[in-house]
Structures are given as C-alpha cells and as structure tokens.
Design an enzyme around this catalytic site. Structure first.
Site, PDB file in Angstrom:
ATOM      1  N   CYS A 240      93.934  82.339  43.934  1.00 11.72           N
ATOM      2  CA  CYS A 240      92.741  83.010  44.458  1.00 11.72           C
ATOM      3  C   CYS A 240      92.959  83.547  45.862  1.00 11.72           C
ATOM      4  O   CYS A 240      92.069  84.158  46.433  1.00 11.72           O
ATOM      5  CB  CYS A 240      91.540  82.062  44.440  1.00 11.72           C
ATOM      6  SG  CYS A 240      91.606  80.788  45.702  1.00 11.72           S
ATOM      7  N   CYS A 262      94.944  75.972  45.078  1.00 12.08           N
ATOM      8  CA  CYS A 262      93.863  75.153  45.607  1.00 12.08           C
ATOM      9  C   CYS A 262      93.814  73.843  44.833  1.00 12.08           C
ATOM     10  O   CYS A 262      93.894  73.831  43.605  1.00 12.08           O
ATOM     11  CB  CYS A 262      92.518  75.845  45.421  1.00 12.08           C
ATOM     12  SG  CYS A 262      92.309  77.309  46.415  1.00 12.08           S
TER      13      CYS A 262
END
Lengths: 286, 256
Positions: A240, A262
């Site tokens: 992302c 993440c």
C-alpha cells in the site's frame, strides 16, 4: 445461543476481574493480582487477555482480535471464534468499527477513540523480572520507586551494541510513577500508548492485570545521550506504499528475495481500497 | 564533634538465643572500627543490624545524616533507610557474589548505584565506572566483561568499586578478605587502606583476622557469645589484652 454463560466466565469471576481492572485504572501501571482462571486454551495464547475481554464485553459490543497486527492468524481467528460462540457478540476486522479490540503484540495503526477499549495479552508483566528474580524484591522496588535497575539493562544494551538494542517490550514509566512492561509490542508502538482509548493488560499465567486510563502520560525510558528512538524498517509498505506504518519483513524465495508489508492488515487493506499502491502492486499490475 | 554513627544498647535475639546484646559505641568521621571475635560471636549479626539488613530487637542507632543531622535508623521508614543504603552507606559482603550482579557487566555493576540515584547520562556513568575500575586496579579493557570471568580478588575489588562510586561516608565490611589467598589479601588490604585514608571514609570492619584490623582499624571491639568483652585502641587491645578471651585470641595467631 449456546449453553455457555455470557462470555464463558461465570458472573462472579467476571465481577472479580472487573474489580481488578478498576483498581488497575485507579493506579495506572500498577500490577493488580487477580485469581486467573484456567481457560480452554494453553498459557501463552492469551489467557489473560481473554479473561479481561470476557469481563469487559457486553452483548452490544463489536469485537476485533489481532495477532501481530493481523486479523487472520491462528491466534486471532480462534479467539474471535471463541467469543462468537460463547458471547454471541458481533465481530469485525475493521479497527474503527470495533468497541473492544484484543491484541497480541501490536497497537493498530489507526488512532483509537474514547469509546474503544484495547486489551493486551501479556506474557510477563514484571519489567524487572530478568534483572531481579525475586518477586518479593521487585514488588518492594515498585512500592519504593527504586527503578535504577531498569537503566542498568539499557546501559548493558548500549555497552554491548552501541545503542539501546531492546526493540520490543521496551520499558515505560507511567504518569511519573510506575515502570511498566508494555507487553511485547515493538518500541515503534510505544509513543502511541498515550491515546484516547482505555488500555487493559491481562497476564493469565502470572495472574496480573494492569491498565492505562485514556490520555495517561507514558514515557519510554532512555539516557540523555541515548534518547528513545521508535525505529522501524526504513522502507515503505510494498502493497500500500504506507511510509509510517510498522512493517513485517516477509521472505519470498530462497534467493534473498523479501518484501516489507504493513503488519496491520486492516490498515493496509483499507489503504489499498482507497487507491494507494506500493511498488509490489505496481510491478504485479505491469 | 558529632559522632557519625552512635550505637546505643543494640540487641538482637534469635528466639531464646542471643545474637548480640548490650552493644554501644560511637564512631567518629574518618574513623575505622574493627569488630573481631570467633565464629558465632554475633559480629555479623551486629553488622547486619546496624546496616538495616536485620531488624534489631532493642536499641538505637543514630546516623548523622547530611540533611537532618542525627536520625535513628532503626526507626526510620524503609524507603529512607534504603536510600541511605545506596547513597551514604556501603556494604561489602564477604562473598563478592552476594554483592555483585553476576549477569551484568563490570561497568553496569559500578554504574548501578549511580543510576539508582538518578544518573541518566550514559557517557558520564561510563566515565565514572572507568575511573573507579582504575582506582581498584582493574584494567579498563575489562569494563564490558561480566564478573563471572573475574578472579576472586578482582570480584572483591569490583564489589568495593561498586559500593564506593556514590561517595558513601560509612562503609560496612563483612570479612572483606575472607576466602582470598594471602598475597591477594595483602593487595586488597593495601588498596582498602589507601581508599579509606584518601576518601576520609568511616568504616566498620567485621573480621576474625587480627592482621586485617591491625592494618586498617583505629579502634577495636572484641565480641564473645553476643557480648562485647573488650574495646579500645587497636594497638592497645592487641598488645595488652585484658580479657581472658582476648588474650586467647591474640595468642592463637600463628607466627611464621
């Protein structure tokens, strides 16, 4: 509905745990002893956190469980199912939707609000444990605020590694009084502990509960010439592209290939849904 | 002149047995007091009572604190007494292992007391530790080694450095040379004598070795079965013993 009492534990047990939680909130950072019950899961799987969650949940709550930031790992899935079955509460993977979040070793990236409760699973609540093995002595040290020993640990880190090498379970001082083990969250998460939500810590095997009320002052210990540094891997998320989230390193092949993503899966998915892309997703699309 | 430590009628019983009883003395700044006696005579019990490690059953121990003047340490609150224990007092154990943290490096051991009283600058703490290792003749290159890798004599010297780093005014020593061979003993005694004189420390030394008190102590107290049987200037007591037990003790020393 099932034949379980709401949230598995009987009412008297939940009452006992709530009293411990209230005491913990009244004395931030103080480890309150409680009569931990045997839970239908092994120690180390979050028995303390589960008991605190059971005592905290109401039928109207929405529950979320994360394990190292992820909603879909074994630990998170089984605890979520446990409460779906025994409490029949709504569950979610979205941080903002949840009212009670049980976590193992991470704080969600998304800031929490005042109507949320964050429950930590704690393996070893005593920050001084490996420095002073006698529990009678560590209790006295907490009572008399003798915390010089905590800095000896940090001193040893610097003398051996040239910097404070403690990267998780980094000791903090709460409201200028108690030194607390923040459970094995990465030190990257330490600054987030001054938050709007209530934070509850449950250690099942060690039979301790402690708590942080909203907006409690939490200071990570350090030296004047070696200040606290909430470090993270120097990469953006591969999926992302987030620059300021805590990253997991994932080994992708045996040629040295790796990716950084993440650790908070919900945060990452939301960002991708909002159109953010990382280098890996760009390559895959190309 | 106010005595640094004034002991009045201290007694400690283990059930019906006497640990030590009727002990009174004054210790003045810069003075070194020796306590000798055979095993089981109550000298270690007395030292532990004075240092606050054991609760005494009777008596008063006045210590001349920097801020409030003479205070009875037996009636002090525990936090205050423990604060004294890591600032103005030092306690050197017979076995260095009891007084050191064996899992922590030499530098960390010396720095612990500094950090306990609020030192938060790594560079300063380390410089201080290095300085003190030098003073007790431990090579500066050993600063990051654990005490487990040290010899018995080095461990004992490290324990002394760790205790003296906060500049205490009163040092309790329980058989500081016990368990060391004679040449190491001699070096340690020489070192201790130098430190005590240079820093103007007061000290109470418990030992059964008369040579140690002859070298270090200004005054001497002889204990037997929990009682003080004789006291006075060291040379006077050792050269002209009055009490039968002291005579026995002095004549028991082997002459080489």
């Amino acid at each position: 509905m099932t034949d379980y009492n709401f949230a598995y534990l009987d009412e008297q047990t939940k009452r006992m745990i709530r009293r411990a939680i209230l005491k913990g909130l009244a004395i931030p950072g103080y480890q309150v002893p409680f009569a931990s019950r045997e839970m239908p899961m092994p120690y180390g799987w979050g028995t303390g956190g589960v008991q605190v969650s059971a005592a905290t949940l109401t039928p109207d709550d929405t529950f979320k469980v994360i394990d190292q930031g992820a909603d879909d790992t074994t630990n998170a899935v089984s605890i979520r199912q446990f409460f779906e079955k025994t409490a029949d509460v709504e569950t979610t993977t979205e941080t903002s939707e949840a009212t009670v979040i049980q976590t193992r070793h991470r704080i969600p990236e998304e800031p929490l609000s005042e109507d949320q409760i964050l429950v930590y699973q704690v393996p070893i609540p005593e920050p001084l444990r490996f420095l002073e093995p006698r529990e009678t002595e560590t209790r006295k040290m907490h009572a008399l605020e003798e915390y010089g020993l905590m800095h000896v640990k940090l001193y040893e880190d610097i003398s051996r590694h040239g910097h404070i090498a403690t990267a998780y379970a980094y000791p903090v001082k709460v409201e200028g009084r108690y030194v607390m083990d923040p459970s094995p969250i990465p030190k990257f998460d330490n600054p987030k502990m001054e938050m709007a939500a209530i934070q509850l810590f449950g250690a099942g095997r060690e039979q301790r509960i402690y708590a942080l009320p909203p907006y409690t002052k939490v200071v990570s210990l350090d030296f004047e010439d070696h200040p606290f540094d909430p470090s993270k891997a120097p990469h953006p998320c591969g999926l992302c592209g987030a620059e300021h989230s805590y990253l997991d390193e994932v080994i992708t092949d045996d040629q040295g290939g790796r990716m950084f993503v993440c650790s908070d899966t919900d945060y990452c998915e939301k960002r991708r849904a909002a159109g953010h892309v990382g280098t890996l997703t760009q390559e895959a699309a190309a | 002149m106010t005595p640094l430590l004034s002991v009045k009628d201290v007694a400690k019983y283990y059930g019906p047995h006497i640990g030590c009883t009727d002990v009174s003395f004054d210790l003045y700044p810069g003075e070194v007091m020796g306590i000798v006696g055979e095993s089981g005579s109550g000298k270690s019990t007395l030292l532990n009572c004075l240092a606050g490690h054991l609760p005494a059953d009777r008596g008063e121990v006045f210590f001349d604190t920097r801020v409030d003047g003479p205070r009875d340490t037996l009636k002090m609150r525990e936090p205050e007494r423990r604060l004294l224990g890591r600032t103005d007092w030092a306690f050197v154990h017979q076995h260095a292992r009891d007084g050191l943290r064996m899992g922590v490096s030499a530098g960390g051991n010396v720095g612990e007391r500094l950090m306990a009283v609020g030192a938060r600058n790594y560079g300063d703490i380390r410089a201080n530790a290095q300085d003190w290792l030098g003073r007790v003749e431990i090579d500066a290159s050993r600063i990051d080694d654990r005490p487990t890798t040290f010899s018995g004599g080095m461990q004992q010297r490290l324990q002394i450095a760790r205790n003296l780093v906060t500049g205490p005014r009163l040092v309790f020593m329980d058989e500081p040379t016990g368990g060391l061979d004679v040449s190491v003993q001699a070096r340690l005694l020489d070192l201790l004598r130098g430190l005590v004189r240079d820093l103007g420390l007061s000290a109470i030394i418990v030992t059964h070795d008369l040579a140690v008190v002859r070298l270090l102590a200004d005054r001497l107290m002889v204990m037997k079965s929990g009682h003080v049987v004789e006291s006075g200037l060291t040379d006077q007591v050792l050269d002209d013993p009055q009490h039968a037990y002291t005579q026995l003790l002095v004549s028991s020393v082997l002459q080489v």
